[in-house]
Scaffold this motif. Structure first.
Motif, mmCIF file in Angstrom:
data_model
loop_
_atom_site.group_PDB
_atom_site.id
_atom_site.type_symbol
_atom_site.label_atom_id
_atom_site.label_comp_id
_atom_site.label_asym_id
_atom_site.label_seq_id
_atom_site.Cartn_x
_atom_site.Cartn_y
_atom_site.Cartn_z
ATOM 1 N N TYR A 80 45.125 -29.824 -2.215
ATOM 2 C CA TYR A 80 46.308 -29.187 -1.639
ATOM 3 C C TYR A 80 46.817 -29.975 -0.455
ATOM 4 C CZ TYR A 80 43.095 -27.306 1.871
ATOM 5 O OH TYR A 80 42.158 -27.181 2.866
ATOM 6 N N ARG A 81 48.114 -29.852 -0.245
ATOM 7 C CA ARG A 81 48.745 -30.514 0.908
ATOM 8 C C ARG A 81 48.484 -29.677 2.145
ATOM 9 N NH1 ARG A 81 53.400 -34.324 -0.177
ATOM 10 N NH2 ARG A 81 53.406 -34.264 2.056
ATOM 11 N N LYS A 82 47.866 -30.274 3.128
ATOM 12 C CA LYS A 82 47.600 -29.551 4.369
ATOM 13 C C LYS A 82 48.884 -29.233 5.125
ATOM 14 C CE LYS A 82 43.014 -31.426 5.215
ATOM 15 N NZ LYS A 82 42.202 -32.199 6.176
ATOM 16 N N ASP A 83 49.935 -30.015 4.904
ATOM 17 C CA ASP A 83 51.186 -29.805 5.624
ATOM 18 C C ASP A 83 52.148 -28.881 4.879
ATOM 19 O OD1 ASP A 83 51.789 -31.547 3.574
ATOM 20 O OD2 ASP A 83 52.827 -32.995 4.839
ATOM 21 N N ASP A 84 51.709 -28.311 3.765
ATOM 22 C CA ASP A 84 52.548 -27.388 3.011
ATOM 23 C C ASP A 84 52.589 -26.052 3.752
ATOM 24 O OD1 ASP A 84 53.838 -26.678 0.246
ATOM 25 O OD2 ASP A 84 52.430 -25.050 0.693
ATOM 26 N N ALA A 85 53.779 -25.535 3.977
ATOM 27 C CA ALA A 85 53.937 -24.301 4.752
ATOM 28 C C ALA A 85 53.456 -23.075 3.990
ATOM 29 C CB ALA A 85 55.400 -24.122 5.150
ATOM 30 N N GLY A 86 53.264 -23.164 2.700
ATOM 31 C CA GLY A 86 52.837 -22.018 1.904
ATOM 32 C C GLY A 86 51.359 -22.073 1.591
ATOM 33 N N PHE A 87 51.071 -22.496 0.356
ATOM 34 C CA PHE A 87 49.691 -22.492 -0.101
ATOM 35 C C PHE A 87 48.796 -23.420 0.703
ATOM 36 C CE2 PHE A 87 51.687 -20.938 -4.076
ATOM 37 C CZ PHE A 87 50.977 -19.756 -4.177
ATOM 38 N N GLY A 88 49.305 -24.570 1.076
ATOM 39 C CA GLY A 88 48.489 -25.514 1.837
ATOM 40 C C GLY A 88 48.015 -24.924 3.144
ATOM 41 N N TYR A 89 48.899 -24.259 3.841
ATOM 42 C CA TYR A 89 48.549 -23.608 5.106
ATOM 43 C C TYR A 89 47.493 -22.542 4.864
ATOM 44 C CZ TYR A 89 49.013 -20.906 9.389
ATOM 45 O OH TYR A 89 48.745 -20.231 10.554
ATOM 46 N N LEU A 90 47.716 -21.714 3.844
ATOM 47 C CA LEU A 90 46.792 -20.638 3.517
ATOM 48 C C LEU A 90 45.418 -21.192 3.144
ATOM 49 C CD1 LEU A 90 46.340 -17.596 2.860
ATOM 50 C CD2 LEU A 90 47.072 -18.145 0.545
ATOM 51 N N LEU A 91 45.388 -22.174 2.263
ATOM 52 C CA LEU A 91 44.119 -22.759 1.840
ATOM 53 C C LEU A 91 43.402 -23.449 2.998
ATOM 54 C CD1 LEU A 91 45.172 -24.138 -1.641
ATOM 55 C CD2 LEU A 91 43.696 -22.177 -1.175
ATOM 56 N N GLY A 92 44.169 -24.097 3.866
ATOM 57 C CA GLY A 92 43.569 -24.731 5.046
ATOM 58 C C GLY A 92 42.888 -23.727 5.951
ATOM 59 N N LEU A 93 43.533 -22.578 6.178
ATOM 60 C CA LEU A 93 42.927 -21.525 6.989
ATOM 61 C C LEU A 93 41.662 -20.988 6.333
ATOM 62 C CD1 LEU A 93 45.923 -19.362 8.280
ATOM 63 C CD2 LEU A 93 44.305 -20.660 9.659
ATOM 64 N N VAL A 94 41.728 -20.743 5.036
ATOM 65 C CA VAL A 94 40.560 -20.242 4.312
ATOM 66 C C VAL A 94 39.418 -21.247 4.422
ATOM 67 C CG1 VAL A 94 39.651 -19.697 2.018
ATOM 68 C CG2 VAL A 94 41.858 -18.773 2.741
ATOM 69 N N GLN A 95 39.733 -22.523 4.222
ATOM 70 C CA GLN A 95 38.687 -23.543 4.296
ATOM 71 C C GLN A 95 38.076 -23.608 5.694
ATOM 72 O OE1 GLN A 95 39.849 -27.600 3.477
ATOM 73 N NE2 GLN A 95 37.782 -28.158 2.932
ATOM 74 N N GLN A 96 38.900 -23.566 6.724
ATOM 75 C CA GLN A 96 38.383 -23.602 8.093
ATOM 76 C C GLN A 96 37.447 -22.432 8.354
ATOM 77 O OE1 GLN A 96 41.673 -23.722 10.823
ATOM 78 N NE2 GLN A 96 42.423 -25.661 10.034
ATOM 79 N N LEU A 97 37.875 -21.252 7.967
ATOM 80 C CA LEU A 97 37.054 -20.069 8.208
ATOM 81 C C LEU A 97 35.772 -20.083 7.388
ATOM 82 C CD1 LEU A 97 39.863 -17.395 8.460
ATOM 83 C CD2 LEU A 97 38.235 -17.992 10.264
ATOM 84 N N ALA A 98 35.836 -20.643 6.197
ATOM 85 C CA ALA A 98 34.672 -20.649 5.318
ATOM 86 C C ALA A 98 33.652 -21.723 5.676
ATOM 87 C CB ALA A 98 35.118 -20.834 3.874
ATOM 88 N N THR A 99 34.082 -22.785 6.323
ATOM 89 C CA THR A 99 33.174 -23.917 6.536
ATOM 90 C C THR A 99 32.745 -24.143 7.975
ATOM 91 O OG1 THR A 99 35.045 -25.453 6.705
ATOM 92 C CG2 THR A 99 34.048 -25.156 4.529
ATOM 93 N N GLN A 100 33.407 -23.511 8.921
ATOM 94 C CA GLN A 100 33.016 -23.765 10.312
ATOM 95 C C GLN A 100 32.265 -22.569 10.871
ATOM 96 O OE1 GLN A 100 36.753 -24.510 12.192
ATOM 97 N NE2 GLN A 100 37.136 -22.386 12.678
ATOM 98 N N ASP A 101 31.464 -22.833 11.873
ATOM 99 C CA ASP A 101 30.759 -21.759 12.551
ATOM 100 C C ASP A 101 31.762 -20.911 13.314
ATOM 101 O OD1 ASP A 101 28.280 -22.673 11.669
ATOM 102 O OD2 ASP A 101 28.031 -23.986 13.411
ATOM 103 N N VAL A 102 31.378 -19.680 13.561
ATOM 104 C CA VAL A 102 32.245 -18.794 14.341
ATOM 105 C C VAL A 102 32.419 -19.402 15.723
ATOM 106 C CG1 VAL A 102 32.463 -16.495 15.351
ATOM 107 C CG2 VAL A 102 31.505 -16.761 13.069
#
Length: 133
Positions: A80-102
């Protein structure tokens, strides 16, 4: 896999990858690890090759799920495109939350994700309602 090339993929080829796989149209695409390995000009998905591919994807603002590319050639990958305002943004947030420590940003990221999902739900509901009319 239209438009891909075999051989050592240059930086220029990697920069064109979003266009080659249709990311501008939808913001995301499904490939296999083998497709990425072949695009890279390699034969097998070894640890170093996968690491190089991950670096090239990051360099060209392309995210991927799973967050760590496997070495199994048959494994499917969502690009996915990280700079995409739709799905890319959403997927980037999901990935950040899923892979980084709180951390201190977690609450803000969860709120952003919630707001984005809420907005997308409204759009999808409206589209569904208009189709059923």
């Amino acid at each position: 896999m239209p438009g891909y090339m075999v051989g050592n993929a240059s930086d220029e080829a990697w920069a064109r990858l979003p266009d080659l796989i249709g990311l501008p149209r939808h913001g995301y695409a499904r490939w296999t690890v083998e497709m990425l390995v072949r695009f890279d000009g390699s034969q097998k998905a070894g640890a170093r090759i996968v690491e190089r591919i991950e670096q090239q994807l990051a360099k060209n603002n392309i995210g991927h799920l799973p967050a760590k590319l496997p070495t199994d050639s048959a494994c499917q990958i969502l690009l996915y495109r990280k700079d995409d305002a739709g799905f890319g943004y959403l997927l980037g947030l999901v990935q950040q939350l899923a892979t980084q420590d709180v951390n201190d940003n977690a609450n803000a990221q969860v709120n952003q994700l919630h707001s984005t999902l809420k907005g997308m739900s409204k759009v999808l509901r409206a589209a569904t309602q208009s189709e059923s009319r």
